[in-house]
Design a protein around this motif. Structure first.
Motif, PDB file in Angstrom:
ATOM      1  N   LYS A   4      33.908  18.092  -7.299  1.00  0.00           N
ATOM      2  CA  LYS A   4      33.109  18.617  -6.464  1.00  0.00           C
ATOM      3  C   LYS A   4      32.690  19.551  -5.464  1.00  0.00           C
ATOM      4  N   GLU A   5      34.451  19.734  -5.396  1.00  0.00           N
ATOM      5  CA  GLU A   5      34.741  21.847  -5.476  1.00  0.00           C
ATOM      6  C   GLU A   5      34.450  22.461  -6.644  1.00  0.00           C
ATOM      7  N   ASP A   6      34.718  22.380  -7.542  1.00  0.00           N
ATOM      8  CA  ASP A   6      34.924  22.889  -8.748  1.00  0.00           C
ATOM      9  C   ASP A   6      33.528  22.835  -9.274  1.00  0.00           C
ATOM     10  N   LEU A   7      32.820  21.655  -9.366  1.00  0.00           N
ATOM     11  CA  LEU A   7      31.033  21.876  -9.558  1.00  0.00           C
ATOM     12  C   LEU A   7      30.085  23.056  -8.667  1.00  0.00           C
ATOM     13  N   LEU A   8      30.676  22.910  -7.072  1.00  0.00           N
ATOM     14  CA  LEU A   8      29.988  23.260  -6.384  1.00  0.00           C
ATOM     15  C   LEU A   8      30.566  24.862  -5.570  1.00  0.00           C
ATOM     16  N   SER A   9      31.338  25.664  -6.716  1.00  0.00           N
ATOM     17  CA  SER A   9      31.915  26.927  -7.418  1.00  0.00           C
ATOM     18  C   SER A   9      31.114  27.390  -8.267  1.00  0.00           C
ATOM     19  N   ASP A  10      30.799  26.537  -9.794  1.00  0.00           N
ATOM     20  CA  ASP A  10      30.237  26.775 -10.758  1.00  0.00           C
ATOM     21  C   ASP A  10      28.704  26.939  -9.857  1.00  0.00           C
ATOM     22  N   VAL A  11      28.254  26.066  -9.558  1.00  0.00           N
ATOM     23  CA  VAL A  11      27.058  26.518  -8.672  1.00  0.00           C
ATOM     24  C   VAL A  11      26.229  27.404  -8.245  1.00  0.00           C
ATOM     25  N   GLU A  17      17.881  31.544  -8.365  1.00  0.00           N
ATOM     26  CA  GLU A  17      16.290  30.656  -8.780  1.00  0.00           C
ATOM     27  C   GLU A  17      17.415  30.005  -9.786  1.00  0.00           C
ATOM     28  N   GLU A  18      18.022  29.333 -10.381  1.00  0.00           N
ATOM     29  CA  GLU A  18      18.619  28.449 -10.746  1.00  0.00           C
ATOM     30  C   GLU A  18      19.324  27.388 -10.158  1.00  0.00           C
ATOM     31  N   ARG A  19      20.109  27.911  -8.876  1.00  0.00           N
ATOM     32  CA  ARG A  19      20.529  26.892  -7.376  1.00  0.00           C
ATOM     33  C   ARG A  19      19.241  26.500  -7.568  1.00  0.00           C
ATOM     34  N   ALA A  20      18.421  27.198  -7.105  1.00  0.00           N
ATOM     35  CA  ALA A  20      17.443  26.512  -6.304  1.00  0.00           C
ATOM     36  C   ALA A  20      16.693  25.405  -6.994  1.00  0.00           C
ATOM     37  N   GLU A  21      16.920  25.023  -8.610  1.00  0.00           N
ATOM     38  CA  GLU A  21      16.380  24.584  -9.382  1.00  0.00           C
ATOM     39  C   GLU A  21      17.647  23.344  -9.421  1.00  0.00           C
ATOM     40  N   VAL A  22      18.476  23.437  -8.710  1.00  0.00           N
ATOM     41  CA  VAL A  22      19.309  22.636  -8.712  1.00  0.00           C
ATOM     42  C   VAL A  22      19.715  21.844  -7.956  1.00  0.00           C
ATOM     43  N   ALA A  23      19.637  22.301  -6.429  1.00  0.00           N
ATOM     44  CA  ALA A  23      19.152  21.982  -4.858  1.00  0.00           C
ATOM     45  C   ALA A  23      18.157  21.233  -5.645  1.00  0.00           C
ATOM     46  N   LEU A  28      15.900  15.876  -5.074  1.00  0.00           N
ATOM     47  CA  LEU A  28      15.048  14.554  -5.230  1.00  0.00           C
ATOM     48  C   LEU A  28      15.480  13.563  -6.098  1.00  0.00           C
ATOM     49  N   SER A  29      17.058  13.720  -6.450  1.00  0.00           N
ATOM     50  CA  SER A  29      17.692  12.403  -6.933  1.00  0.00           C
ATOM     51  C   SER A  29      18.252  11.381  -5.206  1.00  0.00           C
TER      52      SER A  29
END
Length: 79
Positions: A4-11, A17-23, A28-29
């Motif tokens: 999760k730390e790797d994913l967070l770092s990548d995001v 705008e892309e971070r907002a889309e991921v968030a 929603l999930s």
């Protein structure tokens, strides 16, 4: 598999705008599978009722700028 730390770092390296889309997709999930069919039916009925009232003229709508002004005035009174 990434941690999760790797994913967070990548995001966090993505453009805003892309971070907002991921968030948004993550939020929603969290809601998936939590819908209450009875509550959904009640909300649908309420929305239908309100829409009918607007369309038949039994309620008067208020422009957003007036609503915003009222909200700001009320918030100003609380400070």
């Amino acid at each position: 598999m990434a941690t999760k730390e790797d994913l967070l770092s990548d995001v966090l390296r993505l453009p805003q705008e892309e971070r907002a889309e991921v968030a948004h997709k993550l939020l929603l999930s969290l809601e998936e599978g939590t819908e209450d069919p009875e509550a959904q039916a009640e909300w649908s009925a309420e929305l239908e009722r309100r829409a009918r009232e607007v369309l038949d003229g039994s309620v008067k709508t208020v422009p957003w700028d007036q609503v915003e002004e009222r909200i700001r005035a009320r918030l100003g009174q609380r400070r």
